[in-house]
Design a protein around this motif. Sequence first.
Motif, PDB file in Angstrom:
ATOM      1  N   LEU A  93       0.807  -1.220   0.000  1.00 26.43           N
ATOM      2  CA  LEU A  93       0.000   0.000   0.000  1.00 26.43           C
ATOM      3  C   LEU A  93       0.842   1.273   0.000  1.00 26.43           C
ATOM      4  N   THR A  94       1.802   1.366   0.905  1.00 27.54           N
ATOM      5  CA  THR A  94       2.556   2.614   1.044  1.00 27.54           C
ATOM      6  C   THR A  94       3.803   2.671   0.166  1.00 27.54           C
ATOM      7  N   GLY A  95       4.289   1.519  -0.283  1.00 24.87           N
ATOM      8  CA  GLY A  95       5.493   1.513  -1.106  1.00 24.87           C
ATOM      9  C   GLY A  95       5.225   1.403  -2.587  1.00 24.87           C
ATOM     10  N   LEU A  96       4.065   0.883  -2.972  1.00 28.04           N
ATOM     11  CA  LEU A  96       3.755   0.704  -4.390  1.00 28.04           C
ATOM     12  C   LEU A  96       2.462   1.411  -4.808  1.00 28.04           C
ATOM     13  N   ALA A  97       1.351   1.073  -4.150  1.00 25.40           N
ATOM     14  CA  ALA A  97       0.050   1.596  -4.584  1.00 25.40           C
ATOM     15  C   ALA A  97      -0.050   3.114  -4.415  1.00 25.40           C
ATOM     16  N   TYR A  98       0.242   3.616  -3.227  1.00 22.54           N
ATOM     17  CA  TYR A  98       0.110   5.057  -2.987  1.00 22.54           C
ATOM     18  C   TYR A  98       1.072   5.879  -3.856  1.00 22.54           C
ATOM     19  N   PRO A  99       2.382   5.565  -3.892  1.00 28.13           N
ATOM     20  CA  PRO A  99       3.260   6.336  -4.780  1.00 28.13           C
ATOM     21  C   PRO A  99       2.849   6.232  -6.256  1.00 28.13           C
ATOM     22  N   GLY A 100       2.400   5.056  -6.683  1.00 32.60           N
ATOM     23  CA  GLY A 100       1.959   4.893  -8.067  1.00 32.60           C
ATOM     24  C   GLY A 100       0.736   5.740  -8.374  1.00 32.60           C
ATOM     25  N   LEU A 101      -0.214   5.785  -7.443  1.00 31.19           N
ATOM     26  CA  LEU A 101      -1.418   6.588  -7.618  1.00 31.19           C
ATOM     27  C   LEU A 101      -1.081   8.077  -7.668  1.00 31.19           C
ATOM     28  N   VAL A 102      -0.267   8.537  -6.741  1.00 39.33           N
ATOM     29  CA  VAL A 102       0.112   9.956  -6.705  1.00 39.33           C
ATOM     30  C   VAL A 102       0.901  10.334  -7.961  1.00 39.33           C
ATOM     31  N   THR A 103       1.833   9.484  -8.374  1.00 43.52           N
ATOM     32  CA  THR A 103       2.613   9.754  -9.593  1.00 43.52           C
ATOM     33  C   THR A 103       1.698   9.824 -10.809  1.00 43.52           C
ATOM     34  N   GLY A 104       0.771   8.894 -10.921  1.00 40.96           N
ATOM     35  CA  GLY A 104      -0.166   8.901 -12.044  1.00 40.96           C
ATOM     36  C   GLY A 104      -1.051  10.135 -12.053  1.00 40.96           C
TER      37      GLY A 104
END
Length: 197
Positions: A18-29
Amino acid sequence: MWKQLLPGLRFTLLLTVLTGLAYPGLVTGLCQVLFPRQANGSLLSKDGRVVGSRLIGQNFTRSEYFQPRPSAAGSDGYDAAASSGSNLGPTSRKLADRVKASVEKFRKDNPDFTGAIPADLVTASGSGLDPHLSPVAAEAQVARVAQARHVNPEQVRQLLTQFTEGRDLGFLGEPRVNVLLLNMALDARYPVRDRHV
């Protein structure tokens, strides 16, 4: 023992995803969709070639350019990978010598300026990469820039006024001038024709 360890391992794995992949990926997108220029570094191009970022200061040494604040970032300054201030205190002899040298260089490069030298022309910012000068610091360089470009100082002053940014939201920060944007505008409007490279 596994009965006690497995919930902790599962929770660690879940938080990592969640905090290392999903959240950074969502914010970057989201940033790439909503703010693509800013998300990609606010890069500025000239003739199809990237010349810098509006967010990172860089060194200009030629007399026809407005010169930025001194930089303590990296061994030669203006190194974005080594962003930092000098960390020299007010009683530091090294800092006093550096400021004195900056004052002497400024006076030599700008003999027509006789006023008090604005502090941001002789002191580095906290990051060493501040892309801005105060309007007063830019004004102190107008005569030199105008002479080097063979134009009237009033023409350079008008361009300086045009590129002076106000306070954010009308009350945050101080008025400022982005040195790279101003120098790019100078090149576009008053190019130096007899430059030897």
